[in-house]
Enzyme design. Structure first.
Site, PDB file in Angstrom:
ATOM      1  N   GLN A 136       0.828  -1.200   0.000  1.00  0.00           N
ATOM      2  CA  GLN A 136       0.000   0.000   0.000  1.00  0.00           C
ATOM      3  C   GLN A 136       0.867   1.255   0.000  1.00  0.00           C
ATOM      4  O   GLN A 136       1.712   1.434   0.874  1.00  0.00           O
ATOM      5  CB  GLN A 136      -0.896  -0.006   1.241  1.00  0.00           C
ATOM      6  N   TYR A 138       0.357   4.797   0.633  1.00  0.00           N
ATOM      7  CA  TYR A 138      -0.500   5.872   1.124  1.00  0.00           C
ATOM      8  C   TYR A 138       0.324   6.956   1.837  1.00  0.00           C
ATOM      9  O   TYR A 138       0.535   8.042   1.320  1.00  0.00           O
ATOM     10  CB  TYR A 138      -1.552   5.302   2.091  1.00  0.00           C
ATOM     11  N   SER A 139       0.790   6.638   3.050  1.00  0.00           N
ATOM     12  CA  SER A 139       1.458   7.641   3.880  1.00  0.00           C
ATOM     13  C   SER A 139       2.738   8.166   3.237  1.00  0.00           C
ATOM     14  O   SER A 139       3.445   7.446   2.523  1.00  0.00           O
ATOM     15  CB  SER A 139       1.797   7.048   5.257  1.00  0.00           C
ATOM     16  N   SER A 171       4.224  -1.235   4.243  1.00  0.00           N
ATOM     17  CA  SER A 171       4.325  -2.582   4.822  1.00  0.00           C
ATOM     18  C   SER A 171       4.625  -3.614   3.744  1.00  0.00           C
ATOM     19  O   SER A 171       3.900  -3.730   2.763  1.00  0.00           O
ATOM     20  CB  SER A 171       3.027  -2.952   5.532  1.00  0.00           C
ATOM     21  N   GLU A 253     -10.071  -2.286   5.011  1.00  0.00           N
ATOM     22  CA  GLU A 253      -8.935  -2.645   5.861  1.00  0.00           C
ATOM     23  C   GLU A 253      -9.357  -2.742   7.318  1.00  0.00           C
ATOM     24  O   GLU A 253      -9.037  -3.711   8.016  1.00  0.00           O
ATOM     25  CB  GLU A 253      -7.823  -1.608   5.723  1.00  0.00           C
ATOM     26  N   SER A 385      -4.923   5.326  13.232  1.00  0.00           N
ATOM     27  CA  SER A 385      -4.775   5.337  14.680  1.00  0.00           C
ATOM     28  C   SER A 385      -6.114   5.494  15.392  1.00  0.00           C
ATOM     29  O   SER A 385      -7.116   5.900  14.800  1.00  0.00           O
ATOM     30  CB  SER A 385      -3.840   6.473  15.109  1.00  0.00           C
ATOM     31  N   GLU A 387      -6.959   7.708  17.431  1.00  0.00           N
ATOM     32  CA  GLU A 387      -7.398   9.112  17.383  1.00  0.00           C
ATOM     33  C   GLU A 387      -8.094   9.425  16.061  1.00  0.00           C
ATOM     34  O   GLU A 387      -9.116  10.135  16.034  1.00  0.00           O
ATOM     35  CB  GLU A 387      -6.182  10.033  17.579  1.00  0.00           C
TER      36      GLU A 387
END
Length: 404
Positions: A136, A138-139, A171, A253, A385, A387
């Site tokens: 993936q 993404y970040s 990952s 996910e 996360s 949060e």
């Protein structure tokens, strides 16, 4: 007359159970019973045994690694009731699903919703047979929690895109064959300028650098794209639809992390009460000797069972409401808390035996428990996360808005 369909349905389900039981008996190698490794994704690929190869091939050919996916794309074509029976029968004999990874839990379900027919035929059967490993993208270093700030840019070059940028926390990037990535195709819009692109990790200009953790493992990578050519046919959906598709993928996910095989893995291993009896002792009546510990184990077991029942109900609702919803954020948070609570209880029960890292004096199970406990700390971070999930719950479920 109203009960006839139910009777017929029950009979058909019993017939399928017999079919599944016979097929599993003929195809699941006894040597693999209970040997599924929940941390295998972190440890990377390993040289499979002959039995592992045979089991993976059998499940892939049958389509039962992705039992509810359409048979037209290599899935099992089962309904949710049959899939549950299959899971029950596998659990009964200690069998596990060898077909997994990000292709199954995230990308596959998303492509089935948004991909073209050509893309589905190209990618889904390979995922169903466990032939391609996906990662993936993404970040980014400057776009983590605020993912929409991503800057990896895909420039339109006519018949292809030219991708430049960097992703982080990829990952399994060093082992992956392909990457599903969010890239920017329009710099004038924030969310509306993002597209969903499929990138071959063997393409010239793709470089991965594993990130080493304190445990010594390197399950994550920094991924660099330098003038990487990507065919226009690798765009999923339309340009500017990436945020919508990417958000949907995250729901899949979170659904996978909190439910299905993900939930089974959360609570895999020896029952806490049994563990407590072995390490803390038992009363004459067979109960855990430590009264306070016994009560806390009971509370955890009650929460766990309530969670599993809620997951089952949510899964049934998702099937009738076209897939997972924002409620997966609630499941993700609860599942993360229960996973960490179980790990903490296990270490407390085992005492010093549950804190070993290496050397003599510890069993393999005890050393594995230490790593499971440390690994569990990440459960409330990856996949979004706690949060971030709280923000999703507040805005999309509770209807709370930001106030300036």
């Amino acid at each position: 007359m109203a009960t006839a369909p139910a009777i017929d349905g029950a009979a058909a389900l019993d017939e399928f159970r017999s079919e599944a039981r016979a097929w599993l008996a003929a195809n699941f190698p006894v040597s693999l019973k209970g040997k599924d490794n929940a941390l295998s994704a972190l440890e990377g690929p390993h040289d499979p045994t002959e039995d592992e190869v045979a089991w993976t091939r059998a499940m892939g050919e049958k389509g039962w690694g992705v039992p509810t996916w359409s048979a037209a794309y290599g899935g099992g074509g089962l309904d949710r009731h049959q899939a549950r029976v299959l899971q029950e029968e596998m659990g009964r004999i200690g069998a596990w699903n060898p077909i997994g990874g990000m292709g199954v839990m995230m990308f596959g379900p998303t492509l089935l919703e948004y991909g073209s027919e050509e893309q589905k035929l190209e990618h889904i059967p390979a995922i169903a047979r466990n032939e391609v490993r996906w990662c993936q993208g993404y970040s980014e270093p400057g776009a983590g929690s605020d993912l929409a700030s991503l800057q990896t840019f895909a420039e339109d070059m006519g018949d292809h895109y030219l991708v430049n940028g960097q992703k982080t926390w990829t990952s399994g990037g060093q082992w992956a064959d392909k990457c599903f990535a969010l890239v920017r195709t329009d710099k004038s819009q924030k969310h509306g300028g993002i597209s969903f692109l499929l990138i071959d990790m063997t393409s010239p200009g793709v470089e991965v650098k594993p990130i080493r953790m304190i445990s010594g493992q390197s399950p994550f990578c920094e991924t660099f794209f330098t003038n990487v050519k990507v065919p226009k046919g690798n765009l999923v959906g339309r340009e500017g639809q990436g945020w919508e598709i990417g958000t949907r993928l995250l729901q899949h996910e979170r659904n996978s992390l909190s439910g299905g095989s993900g939930a089974s893995r959360m609570f895999a291993g020896k029952p806490l009460a049994q563990l407590a009896k072995e390490y803390r002792g038992a009363n004459d009546d067979g109960t855990v000797a430590d009264t306070d510990l016994r009560m806390r184990i009971v509370r955890h077991e009650m929460d766990q069972r309530a969670f599993m029942l809620t997951l089952r109900r949510a899964a049934m609702e998702a099937k009738s409401n076209q897939g997972p919803s924002a409620a997966t954020s609630i499941m993700k948070n609860v599942g993360a808390r229960l996973t960490q609570d179980r790990a903490e209880l296990s270490v407390e029960i085992m005492g010093m035996a549950g804190l070993g890292w290496e050397g003599e004096g510890f069993t393999e199970t005890e050393l594995a428990q230490t790593r499971t406990w440390l690994w569990g700390k990440a459960v409330s971070i990856y996949g979004g996360s706690t949060e971030i999930q709280n923000n999703v719950i507040a805005k999309r479920i509770l209807g709370m808005l930001d106030h300036q």
